[in-house]
Design an enzyme around this catalytic site. Structure first.
Site, mmCIF file in Angstrom:
data_model
loop_
_atom_site.group_PDB
_atom_site.id
_atom_site.type_symbol
_atom_site.label_atom_id
_atom_site.label_comp_id
_atom_site.label_asym_id
_atom_site.label_seq_id
_atom_site.Cartn_x
_atom_site.Cartn_y
_atom_site.Cartn_z
ATOM 1 N N THR A 85 0.963 -1.470 -0.448
ATOM 2 C CA THR A 85 0.202 -0.384 -0.158
ATOM 3 C C THR A 85 0.992 1.340 0.268
ATOM 4 O OG1 THR A 85 -0.268 -0.059 2.265
ATOM 5 C CG2 THR A 85 -1.461 -1.407 1.364
ATOM 6 N N PHE A 253 13.463 3.163 21.437
ATOM 7 C CA PHE A 253 13.603 3.565 20.327
ATOM 8 C C PHE A 253 13.681 5.712 21.145
ATOM 9 C CE2 PHE A 253 11.559 0.445 18.807
ATOM 10 C CZ PHE A 253 11.171 0.374 16.921
ATOM 11 N N CYS A 264 7.379 1.597 6.041
ATOM 12 C CA CYS A 264 6.455 1.299 6.574
ATOM 13 C C CYS A 264 6.424 3.090 7.329
ATOM 14 C CB CYS A 264 7.034 0.401 7.813
ATOM 15 S SG CYS A 264 6.744 -0.955 6.825
#
Length: 437
Positions: A85, A253, A264
């Protein structure tokens, strides 16, 4: 169980191989004949650690095959839609062309009781729309949205041993017949203790978008703190260690650097913003615009720091960029900050050489004007500055004492803050990190 996997790109190829590893009979389907030929020969058309070995293992059992004929899906009880997508050209929204084509193409081959499982990351509302198409053609089939949570470089382990399953079904009920079917598909990881959550379609669709948005926000937050640390003379690495000790925040993170990329996070947060706008909830996600802006600003900042490192001018300076992939253990250069920075350096007059263990072929297709060198030792010869932009282990392990004999000037910009600054400085290098004094 007989399973079809429609779309054999990164997600689909890994999923097909892993489903066969779990004992199912799997057919992978893709319109790209070259991709099917490679996979049929147990060669992944992209780099993912362990995947080639897994393809060989499961194909030897006869449980996995690949074809370009969608009719091969007939007779399977479960059909996974794993197509891409991508971001629409010139827009933030997701392009659902491949999802729609996969779903409509599958309809003639469905039987009563079949379960169609969407794994692609889609805008909320897509599942409800596709469920309507499914009901019109085969009322006794079921649509489930089962988002993936793969990390490139760890995709095989993440599929075989996931941290959770999310099943989005029409009524959000545990009693929905598709829930039991998916429990059978995932019987092995479920027996190993992987938890699962049953939701309605919209919630399942939002899970991946929300998760990626949170991770992107966390990365951009620490990169914003790096900007403040540079201005204040503080150390963002120690700052991250300190706030990461708070279990409400956590250390993962919180690594300042050149920002995130890949196929992504960037496109997913943009598609999330676009869909929220269509739903009239755009104000809820305005913060993601700044998350995206901070991320893109990191690339410009690295170019500025490289110029400073090279005495105020990039013109004619020989710069070696260590890393082209958006992350280590991958050959993916989609929206790669490392490759974007290399291109910007060249536009500003630097003589740029890019090296990477796995991603150079893809990088050359993306930026053919850059110079690429497969051998890192050759790439660094006579360099005026090194930029470590993808934290491959072999770059983290470089010996600054030995390396100093190869370069013209011992200057390094650590774009991932993974090198031992004291060690490199002791070896005579001018060392610059991001958000570090």
């Amino acid at each position: 169980m007989r399973i079809s996997v429609i779309g054999c790109g990164y997600l689909g190829a890994v999923h097909a191989a892993c489903m066969a590893k779990l004992g199912h009979e799997v057919v992978g389907i893709d319109v790209d004949a070259r991709k099917i030929e490679e996979l049929s020969a147990a060669r992944a058309p992209f780099y993912e650690p362990g995947l080639d070995d897994l393809l060989r293992e499961v194909q030897e059992t006869g449980r996995l095959s690949f074809t370009s004929e969608l009719s091969a899906a007939a007779g399977s009880a479960v059909h996974f839609i794993c197509v891409g997508t991508p971001q629409k050209k010139g827009e933030n929204g997701a392009d659902l062309t491949y999802v729609d084509a996969a779903a409509t193409g599958l309809l003639p081959y469905l039987s009563p009781g079949d379960v169609v499982v969407g794994k692609s990351t889609v805008p909320v509302g897509t599942a409800s729309r596709l469920a309507g198409l499914l009901r019109a053609e085969q009322p006794d089939a079921h649509l489930v949205w089962n988002p993936e949570f793969l990390r490139e470089g760890h995709a095989v382990a993440d599929t075989l041993h996931p941290d959770r399953f999310v099943y989005g079904v029409f009524d959000g009920s545990e009693d929905h017949p598709a829930v039991a079917v998916l429990d059978d598909v995932y019987a092995a990881p479920r027996a190993a203790g992987t938890p699962r959550l049953v939701t309605d379609h919209p919630t399942a669709e939002l899970v991946k978008a929300a998760a990626n948005s949170f991770l992107a926000t966390k990365i951009s937050f620490i990169n914003a703190m790096a900007e403040v640390c540079e201005a204040a003379g503080a150390d963002v690495t120690q700052l991250a260690d300190a706030i990461g000790m708070d279990d409400r925040i956590g250390r993962k993170f919180l690594n300042a650097g050149i920002g995130f990329g890949g196929g992504c996070l960037p496109k997913d947060i943009r598609a999330f913003m676009a869909r929220a706008g269509e739903l009239g909830a755009d104000q809820a996600l305005t913060f993601l615009r700044e998350v995206d802006a901070i991320n893109m600003r990191r690339r410009t900042r690295v170019v500025e720091l490289a110029r400073d490192l090279c005495d105020g001018s990039l013109l004619g300076k020989r710069i070696t960029v260590l890393g082209a992939a958006f992350k280590p253990e991958s050959d993916d250069v989609r929206d790669s900050p490392a490759l974007s920075i290399a291109a910007q350096l060249q536009l500003q007059g630097a003589v740029v050489t890019v090296t990477d263990p796995k991603a150079l072929a893809n990088a050359a297709r993306r930026f053919p004007e850059l110079h690429y060198e497969t051998d890192a030792a050759t790439a660094v010869q006579n360099a005026d500055a090194l930029l470590l932009l993808t934290e491959w282990q072999e770059y983290r392990d470089l010996d600054p004492y030995a390396l100093a004999r190869s370069v013209a000037l011992p200057r390094v910009l650590d774009g991932r803050n993974v090198l031992d600054a004291d060690k490199w400085r002791a070896a005579g290098w001018t060392y610059r990190g991001l958000g570090r004094p």
